[in-house]
Design a protein around this motif. Structure first.
Motif, short mmCIF file in Angstrom:
data_model
loop_
_atom_site.label_atom_id
_atom_site.label_comp_id
_atom_site.label_asym_id
_atom_site.label_seq_id
_atom_site.Cartn_x
_atom_site.Cartn_y
_atom_site.Cartn_z
N LEU A 24 0.83 -1.20 0.00
CA LEU A 24 0.00 0.00 0.00
C LEU A 24 0.86 1.25 0.00
O LEU A 24 0.62 2.19 -0.77
N ILE A 25 1.89 1.27 0.88
CA ILE A 25 2.77 2.43 0.96
C ILE A 25 3.53 2.62 -0.35
O ILE A 25 3.70 3.76 -0.83
N ASP A 26 3.98 1.52 -0.94
CA ASP A 26 4.69 1.62 -2.23
C ASP A 26 3.78 2.21 -3.30
O ASP A 26 4.21 3.04 -4.12
N THR A 27 2.52 1.78 -3.29
CA THR A 27 1.56 2.30 -4.27
C THR A 27 1.31 3.78 -4.04
O THR A 27 1.31 4.58 -4.98
N ILE A 28 1.10 4.15 -2.76
CA ILE A 28 0.86 5.55 -2.43
C ILE A 28 2.07 6.41 -2.79
O ILE A 28 1.93 7.51 -3.35
N SER A 29 3.27 5.89 -2.51
CA SER A 29 4.49 6.64 -2.83
C SER A 29 4.62 6.86 -4.33
O SER A 29 5.00 7.95 -4.78
N SER A 30 4.29 5.83 -5.10
CA SER A 30 4.35 5.97 -6.56
C SER A 30 3.37 7.03 -7.04
O SER A 30 3.69 7.85 -7.92
N GLN A 31 2.17 7.02 -6.44
CA GLN A 31 1.17 8.02 -6.82
C GLN A 31 1.61 9.42 -6.42
O GLN A 31 1.40 10.40 -7.16
N ARG A 32 2.26 9.54 -5.26
CA ARG A 32 2.74 10.85 -4.81
C ARG A 32 3.84 11.37 -5.75
O ARG A 32 3.90 12.57 -6.05
N ILE A 33 4.71 10.49 -6.20
CA ILE A 33 5.78 10.89 -7.11
C ILE A 33 5.19 11.40 -8.42
O ILE A 33 5.63 12.42 -8.96
N MET A 34 4.18 10.69 -8.92
CA MET A 34 3.50 11.13 -10.14
C MET A 34 2.85 12.49 -9.92
O MET A 34 2.89 13.37 -10.79
N TRP A 35 2.26 12.67 -8.73
CA TRP A 35 1.62 13.96 -8.40
C TRP A 35 2.64 15.08 -8.35
O TRP A 35 2.41 16.17 -8.88
N ILE A 36 3.78 14.81 -7.72
CA ILE A 36 4.84 15.82 -7.63
C ILE A 36 5.31 16.24 -9.02
O ILE A 36 5.47 17.44 -9.31
N ASN A 37 5.53 15.26 -9.88
CA ASN A 37 5.97 15.57 -11.24
C ASN A 37 4.92 16.39 -12.00
O ASN A 37 5.26 17.31 -12.75
N SER A 38 3.65 16.05 -11.78
CA SER A 38 2.57 16.76 -12.47
C SER A 38 2.48 18.21 -12.01
O SER A 38 2.40 19.14 -12.82
N ILE A 39 2.47 18.39 -10.69
CA ILE A 39 2.28 19.75 -10.19
C ILE A 39 3.54 20.60 -10.41
O ILE A 39 3.44 21.82 -10.59
N ARG A 40 4.72 19.97 -10.41
CA ARG A 40 5.93 20.73 -10.73
C ARG A 40 5.84 21.29 -12.15
O ARG A 40 6.21 22.45 -12.40
N LYS A 41 5.36 20.48 -13.07
CA LYS A 41 5.20 20.93 -14.46
C LYS A 41 4.23 22.11 -14.53
O LYS A 41 4.47 23.10 -15.25
N GLU A 42 3.12 22.03 -13.76
CA GLU A 42 2.15 23.12 -13.75
C GLU A 42 2.75 24.39 -13.16
O GLU A 42 2.49 25.49 -13.63
N PHE A 43 3.56 24.22 -12.10
CA PHE A 43 4.24 25.38 -11.50
C PHE A 43 5.13 26.05 -12.54
O PHE A 43 5.11 27.28 -12.69
#
Length: 230
Positions: A77-96
């Motif tokens: 579960l944590i690995d899955t959540i971490s993967s999703q968080r990394i994808m989120w970070i990459n997405s929002i960094r691009k928007e920034f």
């Protein structure tokens, strides 16, 4: 007479010997029976203890197995959540990055136009592009976190400043600087969240995440943090 005298004691002795032998045989039989009973009791007790130990061992093994399964599921579960968080970070960094780039270009083009320089820059189209990026950022952020609400406030102020006929460059720079700072804090705090959750194998609480935001903000620029959030 002498024969009777000799015979009677012999008979008596033989009788006594026979009785003694009989008693010894009985005692031996009792002892043997007692030993057999004790052995049987011992066997029964040993069997009962063995059964208890086997049952306890089985329960312990099952408990360990269940804990291992739970631990494995939690890790997945944590690995899955971490993967999703990394994808989120990459997405929002691009928007920034996109918002910062488009807004800065818009400001420079408007500044040049106010100075009398003409260009083919489409202000209406680019302004709508900025608004779309801001809306996407808003959808990616957690509205309950103070850094998210503060960032959106600054983004809206940038839009308002750029949308006016006149251009207040100092105000634009003020909100642009605050926006850059908050963006840095959000990205770095999220990476720290991932690190902590991966190390622990569990999600951190909202309270601890707020402390991480504060910790990261003060590490980057304590004066700016106090100015924006005190």
């Amino acid at each position: 007479m002498s024969l009777m005298v000799v015979t009677e004691p012999a008979v008596e002795a033989a009788r006594i010997a026979a009785e003694t032998a009989s008693r010894n045989a009985e005692i031996t039989a009792y002892v043997a029976a007692g030993a057999a009973i004790l052995a049987l009791v011992g066997t029964v007790i040993t069997s009962i203890n063995s059964a208890r130990i086997a049952k306890k061992t089985s329960l312990i093994s099952q408990e360990i197995g269940d804990k291992n399964v739970q631990s494995l599921e939690k890790r997945r579960l944590i690995d899955t959540i971490s993967s999703q968080r990394i994808m989120w970070i990459n997405s929002i960094r691009k928007e920034f990055v996109d918002f910062n780039k488009v807004s800065h270009t818009y400001m420079m083009e408007k500044f040049n136009r106010l100075r009398g320089n003409n260009s083919n820059y489409n202000f209406g189209e680019q302004y709508q592009h900025m608004v779309a990026i801001k809306n996407h950022i808003e959808l990616l952020l957690n509205p309950t976190e103070i850094f998210s609400t503060k960032l959106l406030y600054c983004l809206n102020k940038i839009l308002d400043t750029l949308h006016k006929e006149s251009l207040d460059v100092n105000k634009y720079k003020e909100f642009k600087d605050a926006t850059g700072f908050i963006q840095q804090v959000i990205l770095k705090a999220e990476w720290r969240r991932i690190k902590k959750e991966t190390e622990r194998g569990e999600q951190i609480s909202t309270e601890e995440m707020n402390l991480i935001f504060e910790e990261v903000g003060k590490e980057i620029n304590a004066i700016k943090y106090d100015y924006l959030f005190s």
